[in-house]
Write a protein that holds these residues in place. Structure first.
Motif, PDB file in Angstrom:
ATOM      1  N   ALA A   1       0.795  -1.144   0.009  1.00 36.04           N
ATOM      2  CA  ALA A   1      -0.209   0.003   0.150  1.00 36.04           C
ATOM      3  C   ALA A   1       0.751   1.355  -0.127  1.00 36.04           C
ATOM      4  O   ALA A   1       0.237   2.353  -0.218  1.00 36.04           O
ATOM      5  N   GLY A   2       2.252   0.936   0.400  1.00 28.47           N
ATOM      6  CA  GLY A   2       3.135   2.336   0.273  1.00 28.47           C
ATOM      7  C   GLY A   2       3.409   2.647   1.877  1.00 28.47           C
ATOM      8  O   GLY A   2       4.127   3.653   1.886  1.00 28.47           O
ATOM      9  N   PHE A   3       2.626   2.263   2.731  1.00 30.56           N
ATOM     10  CA  PHE A   3       2.904   2.485   3.906  1.00 30.56           C
ATOM     11  C   PHE A   3       2.990   1.246   4.821  1.00 30.56           C
ATOM     12  O   PHE A   3       2.331   0.220   4.502  1.00 30.56           O
ATOM     13  N   GLU A   4       3.522   1.403   5.895  1.00 32.80           N
ATOM     14  CA  GLU A   4       3.862   0.198   6.927  1.00 32.80           C
ATOM     15  C   GLU A   4       2.633  -0.243   7.353  1.00 32.80           C
ATOM     16  O   GLU A   4       1.824   0.626   8.064  1.00 32.80           O
ATOM     17  N   SER A   5       2.158  -1.338   7.281  1.00 31.92           N
ATOM     18  CA  SER A   5       0.983  -1.858   8.086  1.00 31.92           C
ATOM     19  C   SER A   5       1.258  -3.044   8.747  1.00 31.92           C
ATOM     20  O   SER A   5       0.167  -3.208   9.726  1.00 31.92           O
ATOM     21  N   ARG A   6       2.009  -3.515   8.774  1.00 35.77           N
ATOM     22  CA  ARG A   6       2.479  -4.837   9.669  1.00 35.77           C
ATOM     23  C   ARG A   6       2.779  -4.370  11.031  1.00 35.77           C
ATOM     24  O   ARG A   6       2.253  -5.320  11.990  1.00 35.77           O
ATOM     25  N   HIS A   7       3.236  -3.406  11.240  1.00 32.70           N
ATOM     26  CA  HIS A   7       3.977  -2.996  12.665  1.00 32.70           C
ATOM     27  C   HIS A   7       3.082  -1.839  13.222  1.00 32.70           C
ATOM     28  O   HIS A   7       3.795  -0.749  13.943  1.00 32.70           O
ATOM     29  N   VAL A   8       1.932  -1.480  12.909  1.00 30.40           N
ATOM     30  CA  VAL A   8       1.297  -0.324  13.149  1.00 30.40           C
ATOM     31  C   VAL A   8      -0.043  -0.820  13.839  1.00 30.40           C
ATOM     32  O   VAL A   8      -0.725  -1.604  12.908  1.00 30.40           O
ATOM     33  N   VAL A   9      -0.375  -0.241  14.807  1.00 32.41           N
ATOM     34  CA  VAL A   9      -1.740  -0.461  15.359  1.00 32.41           C
ATOM     35  C   VAL A   9      -2.600   0.727  15.012  1.00 32.41           C
ATOM     36  O   VAL A   9      -2.330   1.674  15.333  1.00 32.41           O
ATOM     37  N   CYS A  10      -3.936   0.770  14.652  1.00 32.80           N
ATOM     38  CA  CYS A  10      -4.728   1.674  14.339  1.00 32.80           C
ATOM     39  C   CYS A  10      -5.572   1.520  15.432  1.00 32.80           C
ATOM     40  O   CYS A  10      -6.510   0.675  15.469  1.00 32.80           O
ATOM     41  N   LEU A  11      -5.794   2.761  16.238  1.00 29.73           N
ATOM     42  CA  LEU A  11      -6.755   2.771  17.259  1.00 29.73           C
ATOM     43  C   LEU A  11      -7.722   3.856  16.848  1.00 29.73           C
ATOM     44  O   LEU A  11      -7.481   4.997  16.469  1.00 29.73           O
ATOM     45  N   GLU A  12      -8.933   3.376  17.055  1.00 26.79           N
ATOM     46  CA  GLU A  12     -10.126   4.124  16.604  1.00 26.79           C
ATOM     47  C   GLU A  12     -11.204   4.569  17.975  1.00 26.79           C
ATOM     48  O   GLU A  12     -11.728   3.233  18.453  1.00 26.79           O
ATOM     49  N   ILE A  13     -11.386   5.563  18.221  1.00 24.76           N
ATOM     50  CA  ILE A  13     -12.500   5.987  19.053  1.00 24.76           C
ATOM     51  C   ILE A  13     -13.749   5.868  18.654  1.00 24.76           C
ATOM     52  O   ILE A  13     -14.021   6.689  17.471  1.00 24.76           O
ATOM     53  N   ILE A  14     -14.658   5.140  18.971  1.00 22.88           N
ATOM     54  CA  ILE A  14     -16.062   5.012  18.212  1.00 22.88           C
ATOM     55  C   ILE A  14     -16.979   6.057  18.657  1.00 22.88           C
ATOM     56  O   ILE A  14     -17.318   6.226  19.864  1.00 22.88           O
ATOM     57  N   ASN A  15     -17.647   6.759  17.836  1.00 19.91           N
ATOM     58  CA  ASN A  15     -18.622   7.721  18.029  1.00 19.91           C
ATOM     59  C   ASN A  15     -18.420   8.475  19.347  1.00 19.91           C
ATOM     60  O   ASN A  15     -19.021   8.335  20.266  1.00 19.91           O
ATOM     61  N   PRO A  16     -17.451   9.153  19.212  1.00 17.20           N
ATOM     62  CA  PRO A  16     -17.085  10.031  20.466  1.00 17.20           C
ATOM     63  C   PRO A  16     -17.976  10.983  20.805  1.00 17.20           C
ATOM     64  O   PRO A  16     -18.172  11.690  21.764  1.00 17.20           O
ATOM     65  N   ALA A  17     -18.943  11.488  19.877  1.00 19.36           N
ATOM     66  CA  ALA A  17     -19.969  12.474  20.120  1.00 19.36           C
ATOM     67  C   ALA A  17     -20.688  11.987  20.936  1.00 19.36           C
ATOM     68  O   ALA A  17     -21.529  12.660  22.002  1.00 19.36           O
ATOM     69  N   ASN A  18     -20.912  10.464  21.151  1.00 20.78           N
ATOM     70  CA  ASN A  18     -21.674  10.218  21.965  1.00 20.78           C
ATOM     71  C   ASN A  18     -21.497  10.669  23.702  1.00 20.78           C
ATOM     72  O   ASN A  18     -22.344  10.663  24.490  1.00 20.78           O
ATOM     73  N   LEU A  19     -20.277  10.787  23.804  1.00 21.79           N
ATOM     74  CA  LEU A  19     -19.844  10.849  25.117  1.00 21.79           C
ATOM     75  C   LEU A  19     -20.110  12.444  25.393  1.00 21.79           C
ATOM     76  O   LEU A  19     -20.318  12.912  26.842  1.00 21.79           O
TER      77      LEU A  19
ATOM     78  N   LEU B   1      -7.565   0.180  -2.766  1.00 18.53           N
ATOM     79  CA  LEU B   1      -6.269  -0.682  -3.010  1.00 18.53           C
ATOM     80  C   LEU B   1      -5.780  -0.874  -4.361  1.00 18.53           C
ATOM     81  O   LEU B   1      -4.741  -1.455  -4.637  1.00 18.53           O
ATOM     82  N   ARG B   2      -6.670  -0.870  -5.394  1.00 24.31           N
ATOM     83  CA  ARG B   2      -6.313  -1.117  -6.710  1.00 24.31           C
ATOM     84  C   ARG B   2      -5.564  -0.123  -7.313  1.00 24.31           C
ATOM     85  O   ARG B   2      -5.212  -0.467  -8.398  1.00 24.31           O
ATOM     86  N   ARG B   3      -5.547   1.147  -6.676  1.00 23.23           N
ATOM     87  CA  ARG B   3      -4.827   2.095  -7.622  1.00 23.23           C
ATOM     88  C   ARG B   3      -4.023   3.118  -6.733  1.00 23.23           C
ATOM     89  O   ARG B   3      -4.716   3.323  -5.548  1.00 23.23           O
ATOM     90  N   ILE B   4      -3.036   3.826  -7.318  1.00 28.20           N
ATOM     91  CA  ILE B   4      -2.472   4.613  -6.198  1.00 28.20           C
ATOM     92  C   ILE B   4      -3.282   5.924  -5.987  1.00 28.20           C
ATOM     93  O   ILE B   4      -4.011   6.164  -7.089  1.00 28.20           O
ATOM     94  N   ASP B   5      -3.344   6.666  -5.021  1.00 29.22           N
ATOM     95  CA  ASP B   5      -4.379   7.714  -4.864  1.00 29.22           C
ATOM     96  C   ASP B   5      -3.792   8.913  -6.024  1.00 29.22           C
ATOM     97  O   ASP B   5      -2.647   9.136  -6.292  1.00 29.22           O
ATOM     98  N   GLU B   6      -4.826   9.370  -6.629  1.00 28.29           N
ATOM     99  CA  GLU B   6      -4.636  10.239  -7.551  1.00 28.29           C
ATOM    100  C   GLU B   6      -3.792  11.648  -7.193  1.00 28.29           C
ATOM    101  O   GLU B   6      -3.010  11.846  -7.639  1.00 28.29           O
ATOM    102  N   SER B   7      -4.311  12.181  -6.152  1.00 30.00           N
ATOM    103  CA  SER B   7      -3.900  13.302  -5.395  1.00 30.00           C
ATOM    104  C   SER B   7      -4.158  13.338  -3.921  1.00 30.00           C
ATOM    105  O   SER B   7      -5.272  12.845  -3.493  1.00 30.00           O
ATOM    106  N   TYR B   8      -2.973  13.672  -3.008  1.00 29.84           N
ATOM    107  CA  TYR B   8      -3.453  13.691  -1.697  1.00 29.84           C
ATOM    108  C   TYR B   8      -2.377  14.717  -1.144  1.00 29.84           C
ATOM    109  O   TYR B   8      -1.422  14.909  -1.491  1.00 29.84           O
TER     110      TYR B   8
END
Lengths: 113, 953
Positions: free
Chosen positions: B583-601, B756-763
């Protein structure tokens, strides 16, 4: 003896009706009677007798019931119904008319045409 | 007088005669049907009497008794035939002969248990798979809702120009509810919400289904110690009343619960109750905190109860309760412009849909007059409330079509298989058939009898296939259901037996029966009476046509099999590629943490920032964590676009304000984002911490962006205008970035974060100010396997704030959430299962055909060997003939597969459409297996002893 004549298509029904009109009979008896009144000049296929009988019964021209034969054996007797009698009359009339027409045609001479 | 009267009598008599005739016919028919065996006995007795009477006459004329009987019988002719014609004359033939055929067929099947069981099992497999797919389709689409009297339910839509299926606002709903006379009840279903609760009993790591794991799906796991998300749906107080639902425990919602002032109550679904609370009866009356507010649980709905929803929610609550959890402000209940939900109503008995529509049209007109601005151009539309077939879009139909085609192919293979089995048996029975033809059976009758046998086999197979299908489906559902996180609600497919499913299975069975039975029956009943009776069973000419038919069947099976196998291999290999894409970035040694629906708090901004800071510090402090970055979107989901344009010098592309395609993806990131994800900076630098804090107008762009705007030049130092003054309408409720002139300070390498199938057009990467913004996403770079650190992360979350719901997963697992990947993978798996089954069947067919050929040609082989042919020559002869249809079929299959692969292109992730391994490898496999299936029995031919063979009949 002359060779027996084959039955014309569709005439067996008529003959059966005529045979039972003279009195109730079982299947074999009907066969004998037809042979008798035709003086044995007609060739009847025995195998086609019973299907014809069943057909006629299905259509209501004859009715059947079980009874005892001459030698005290159980046999199925057929008799003519009122409708069957009328049917026999109509068929006989048609046959006679047809015979007239055909013989008329066959007798025509060149001058009549 | 006489003739006139006679004619008159004759006329009425004719009519009477007509009805008498008809009546007598009906009577005779009825008599025959009800007293069939008696009629048979009578007929038998009658004919016997005739023959005996005739024989007696002959005896009287002097013939010997035995001779007389013999002559009588011959003179009479065929007794059976006469009986047959008599039966026919009675007009009961069809039903009678059907029953007779069935009994005869059953007898034949019982006499050959081996053949019967193979045929039935083969077909049962094909029928089961087909029925399973149809059942799923039926459960999802065709079945009426499991509520009382579903036909009187209607869904009410709000129409505006351009949208015929709009939703209602709360005041509008109340308006129609109170004024309409057509409905006995009008209820509202408001949108669901994800709530958080720390009162739920802790669950272990979500039980992963074996199947999901095997297939490569990995879902982000809720971290231990964090609050749990739970989905609740909101319905009006009269919802359950309208549907006639019955609670499992406690009570259901009533209109009194749906008032602003009443105490908040909630219902649990039976599924949720069993799963989370282990059917604890004390749950009724207990208090559940949702988004911090106390709710009393007043009841439990029955297990798998869905009401008008497509799946089972975890919680049901009244619409007024939405205010308590912060999903709706109290004043918005009066807001005519705010969308609240979808009404559904039950028509009063006697009221038709059109009546109700007319009434509501009138009410809508009055509403438009009363509130001219809010209700401009709005109307109402009533539709029957069903999972309508018409609601499926083209993609759904494509999916259904694909699934049905695949299992349809399998069924065809099964049918072809059984057809060749039947052909083989027909050859064995040709003597019997010839004899029957000779004594007078009509060809049509014979055909009907053979077809009846086929349909019997098919019906047995159908009967066996139904439970098999149910079992298959149950297995799949259990696996799928346990693969989904419980927070998503439960998918409960109603797969109980149902008239539609039975009739479908019946239909398929009969169609299959005719399909595989017709050709062999036609073949078998072709009379070549003479040669059959003379036992010249191996007359070459006749055998050839039978062989051609079998060859056709084999070729068909091979082709179908090859298409299935190649397609499935392509899909599987394609989905595998998805997982291996760099994918172009490291994904095997990275944990993605996500706070779910923080607006609920409902934390104030300051508190949220503090929590965020503490959390980052805590996570960063866990041993094994190298760095923690923040981003406004996770690297594989939640795409955001913004229009960008170069400032100043001639732009190489013209930008319009509206279209997304001339925009760029963006995210706000902390400076260590690139390092955390190992995205190299090819030119320039990243923002400094102070630039980030101050939200300086600087930006890091991707290579593709640089290429797009400044193809030949150095982009560093150039300026980009990001966003629009008035904002875009892309993301209502979110603030779009707007920087009139942002300096490009760095160029990052391209990544595939949006597709996943193509490189980001612009970012473009914008600087995140940690003192002013907090993000839901945290990315933690780890030294070792990230999964080992998840419990520690959970601990940190709990320490910082136990009511935060946080999910965490290694980044690479999130790739398996890409929908194309899912479809590709699952589709490939299912197709390969079906393909493997097809392979099995096809090879059985080949083996059967060749064995049979050998058995049939033993005589001929014996002659050849007696004349000097060697074993290997005979082998070659047999194998050659066997291989011809196989090769032909494979050729057709390859061509067909090439076509199919074109259709599947979207799911192949760049795999070559004519991928050599898939095509070549699979063909080799199939060819090899078929070859073995051919050679094994062919070898038997070489073992034939010529002397034995020559005598073989």
């Amino acid at each position: 003896m002359d060779k027996q004549l084959e039955l014309l298509q569709g005439t067996l029904d008529m003959l059966i009706l005529k045979a039972v009109s003279l009195g109730p009979l079982h299947g074999y008896g009907i066969l004998l009677r037809i042979q008798q009144i035709s003086k044995d000049r007609l060739e009847i296929q025995q195998g086609s007798l019973y299907p014809a009988l069943y057909r006629l019964e299905h259509q209501g021209w004859i009715a059947s019931e079980w009874g005892e034969s001459e030698n005290n054996r159980k046999a199925k007797y057929y008799r003519l119904t009122a409708a069957g009698k009328r049917k026999l009359q109509t068929e006989a009339e048609k046959w006679n008319r047809m015979a007239d027409v055909i013989s008329g045609i066959l007798q025509s001479t060149p001058e009549e045409v | 007088m006489e003739p006139h009267g006679g004619r008159h009598l004759g006329d009425s008599a004719k009519h009477a005669g007509g009805s008498v005739r008809f009546l007598s016919r009906v009577r005779s028919w009825m008599r025959a049907v009800t007293r069939r065996s008696r009629m048979e006995r009578e007929m038998d007795a009658e004919l016997r009497f005739h023959i005996e009477a005739f024989a007696e006459d002959l005896v009287r004329r002097g013939v010997l008794r035995e001779e007389a009987l013999r002559r009588a019988r011959i003179e009479f002719g065929g007794v059976e035939r006469a009986k047959e014609e008599c039966r026919e004359a009675r007009g009961v033939n069809f039903l009678e002969s059907l029953i007779q055929d069935a009994r005869f067929g059953l007898r034949m099947l019982r006499k050959n248990p081996g053949f019967t069981s193979v045929a039935v099992l083969t077909l049962a497999l094909g029928i089961a798979v087909n029925t399973a797919v149809f059942t799923a389709f039926d459960a999802l689409v065709l079945r009426p809702r499991p509520v009382k009297d579903p036909d009187s339910l209607v869904a009410v839509f709000r129409t505006t120009p351009g949208d015929a299926r709009g939703r209602f606002s709360y005041p509008d709903y109340i308006y129609f509810r109170d004024r309409s006379k057509s409905f006995s009840d009008l209820s509202l279903f408001a949108f669901g919400m994800a709530l958080t609760s720390s009162d739920l009993p802790p669950t272990g790591p979500e039980a992963r289904s074996r199947l999901a794991g095997a297939v490569g799906f990995q879902l982000p796991q809720l971290l231990q110690g964090s609050a749990q998300p739970v989905v609740a749906v909101f319905v009006s107080g009269n919802y359950f009343q309208m549907l006639g639902a019955v609670p499992l425990r406690g009570r259901l919602l009533v209109p009194a619960d749906d008032q602003l002032g009443s105490s908040p109550v909630v219902l649990m679904s039976g599924n949720f109750w069993q799963r989370q609370f282990h059917s604890d009866p004390k749950v009724v009356g207990s208090v559940l905190h949702l988004n911090g507010e106390p709710f009393t649980v007043v009841g439990v709905t029955p297990v798998d109860y869905m009401g008008t929803l497509p799946n089972v929610p975890s919680l049901w609550a009244p619409v007024a309760a939405k205010v308590h959890v912060g999903g709706l402000a109290a004043e918005n209940l009066e807001n005519r412009l705010l969308i609240a939900g979808m009404p559904a109503g039950r028509l009063k008995p006697g009221v038709s849909l059109s009546d109700a529509q007319a009434e509501l049209d009138v009410l809508a007109a009055q509403l438009r007059i009363a509130h001219p601005e809010d209700e401009k151009n709005t109307g109402v539309l009533l539709l029957p409330d069903r999972n309508d077939v018409a609601m499926l879009g083209p993609e759904e139909w494509a999916l259904v079509g694909a699934a049905m085609s695949a299992v349809g192919l399998l069924l065809l293979i099964a049918c072809a298989n059984v057809a060749s089995l039947l052909l083989a048996r027909a050859a064995v029975r040709h003597k019997e058939i010839a004899v029957r033809l000779a004594i007078g059976a009509s060809r049509g009758r014979l055909l009907r009898q053979l077809l009846t046998e086929s349909i019997l086999i098919a019906l047995f197979a159908g009967a066996a296939g139904l439970p098999l299908a149910a079992w298959l489906l149950h297995l799949l559902i259990v696996e799928i259901a346990s693969a989904l996180p419980s927070a998503w609600g439960t998918i409960a497919l109603q797969v109980s037996p149902d008239v539609r499913i039975f009739s479908y299975a019946l239909l398929v069975s009969c169609a299959a029966g005719i399909a595989f039975g017709l050709a062999p029956a036609l073949q078998a009943s072709k009379p070549d009476v003479n040669s059959a009776l003379k036992a010249e069973g191996t007359l070459f000419g006749r055998r050839l046509s039978r062989l051609r038919l079998r060859g056709l069947l084999i070729a068909g099976q091979m082709a179908a099999c090859l298409v299935l196998l190649i397609s499935s291999t392509l899909l599987l290999r394609g989905s595998q590629r998805a997982l291996e894409i760099d994918a172009g970035f490291e994904s095997r040694h990275v944990v993605c943490l996500e706070i779910i629906n923080p607006a609920n708090l409902r934390y104030p901004q300051a508190r949220m920032l503090q929590v965020s800071r503490d959390l980052i510090r805590g996570i960063a402090g866990v041993p094994g964590v190298r760095s923690v970055a923040q981003a406004s979107r996770d690297p594989v989901g939640g795409i955001r676009w913004v229009p960008v344009a170069p400032v100043g010098a001639a732009a190489s592309t013209s930008i319009t304000q509206e279209t997304q395609t001339t925009g760029a993806g963006y995210s706000y990131v902390t400076p260590n984002y690139f390092e955390t994800l190992s995205i190299p900076i090819l030119r320039g630098r990243v923002f400094t911490p102070s630039e980030a804090e101050g939200q300086a107008p600087v930006v890091v762009i991707s290579e593709a962006t640089a290429r797009r705007f400044w193809p030949e030049e150095n982009p560093i130092g150039k300026h980009l205008k990001i966003g629009l003054e008035k904002g875009t309408m892309f993301y209502p409720g979110e603030k779009d970035p707007f920087i009139p002139s942002s300096e490009v300070i760095g160029v990052a390498r391209d990544v595939r974060s949006m597709d996943l199938r193509r490189i980001d057009e612009s970012y473009v990467y914008l600087p995140l100010s940690q003192s002013r913004q907090w993000t839901r996403i945290l990315l933690a770079r780890t030294e070792a396997d990230p999964r080992q650190l998840l419990p520690a992360f959970g601990h940190e979350v709990q320490r910082v704030d136990a009511s935060l719901p946080v999910v965490g997963a290694p980044l690479y697992t999130m790739i398996s959430m890409d929908p194309f990947f899912v479809v590709s993978r699952v589709g490939g798996l299912l197709a390969s299962i079906v393909g493997a089954l097809g392979l099995l069947l096809a090879c059985m067919g080949v083996y059967g055909m060749v064995s049979y050929t050998v058995a049939q040609r033993t005589h001929e082989i014996g002659i050849r060997m007696a004349l000097g042919a060697r074993g290997t020559q005979v082998l070659k002869l047999i194998a050659h003939e066997g291989l011809r249809p196989i090769l032909a079929g494979m050729l057709i299959g390859i061509v067909a597969s090439a076509g199919v692969s074109r259709l599947l292109a979207a799911m192949l992730f760049g795999l070559n459409l004519l991928d050599a391994f898939s095509f070549f490898g699979v063909s080799l496999l199939l060819g090899g297996v078929a070859l073995v299936a051919t050679l094994l029995p062919a070898r038997r031919a070489t073992k034939v002893d010529p002397m034995v063979a020559l005598r073989y009949e």
